[in-house]
Enzyme design. Sequence first.
Site, PDB file in Angstrom:
ATOM      1  N   LYS A 175      -4.621   0.738  -6.536  1.00 32.71           N
ATOM      2  CA  LYS A 175      -4.937   1.452  -5.290  1.00 32.71           C
ATOM      3  C   LYS A 175      -5.870   0.582  -4.448  1.00 32.71           C
ATOM      4  CE  LYS A 175      -2.877   5.247  -6.776  1.00 32.71           C
ATOM      5  NZ  LYS A 175      -1.562   5.648  -6.233  1.00 32.71           N
ATOM      6  N   SER A 194       3.440   3.749  -4.443  1.00 29.95           N
ATOM      7  CA  SER A 194       2.235   4.295  -3.810  1.00 29.95           C
ATOM      8  C   SER A 194       1.468   3.263  -2.986  1.00 29.95           C
ATOM      9  CB  SER A 194       1.297   4.883  -4.867  1.00 29.95           C
ATOM     10  OG  SER A 194       0.773   3.880  -5.709  1.00 29.95           O
TER      11      SER A 194
END
Length: 252
Positions: free
Chosen positions: A91, A50
């Site tokens: 993230k 991701s």
Amino acid sequence: MSGTGNGKDGRGRLGAMVSGLAVAVGCVLFLGGFAWAAVVYQPYTIPTDSMAPTVNPGDRVLAERIDGVDVRRGDVVVFTDKVWAATPMVKRVVGIGGDKVACCDEGGRLTVNGTPVDEPYVEQGPTAVGGKAAPASPQEFSATVPKGKIFLLGDERATSLDSRVHLQDADQGSVPLSAVQARVDAVAWPMDGMIDRPSSFAALPGGVSAAGPLPLQLGAILVGVALILGGAVYGPVAARLGRRRTPAGGAR
């Protein structure tokens, strides 16, 4: 009276002193650098793609332990939040409390408070039809970040399960600052080096975070190794050179 013997002994003592001092200082720097890094940094292994291409699955990263108040836009952070499955996740912070984060503008860019943000780290895929670059997010979205929270996106926007997945939650996908555990500073394996702070966020209020102390810590460790090796070699070499310079013969 043996003058040459005294000179040889003096040179030997001086060489031993210099050698011992170099080794002692080297040990302090070497061990101190490791201890400092162990206190400041926590290693993590990246589980998914991701955050590609910034970090990839299986990469071993070093993350600086920080408090939530030290978080800035553009930081790649490690956090744990029960709404996000209560496991450590990695993230990028694109919005902080009070920000309106949206995508995409006419140029396909993310905007923060109406300001377009260029994101060279984003995996955008092939060029879109008509010669325009692919948008920063496959789906359009808009969210206002509550105070004390942050809005997070993965760099691989096509597959990342990030704040966009939680837009219907009470906080529109935002995560509390208290959920942040660390900020990723470098990829240790493979040795890709430091992760740069994105300049695109620098013009926004609050700017970007300062680089971590990892280069200083590595510098201390390397200098320590050099002093230890140099000191260990210098003592015997100085003693041998001293013996060679001593004239043959006994006392006069």
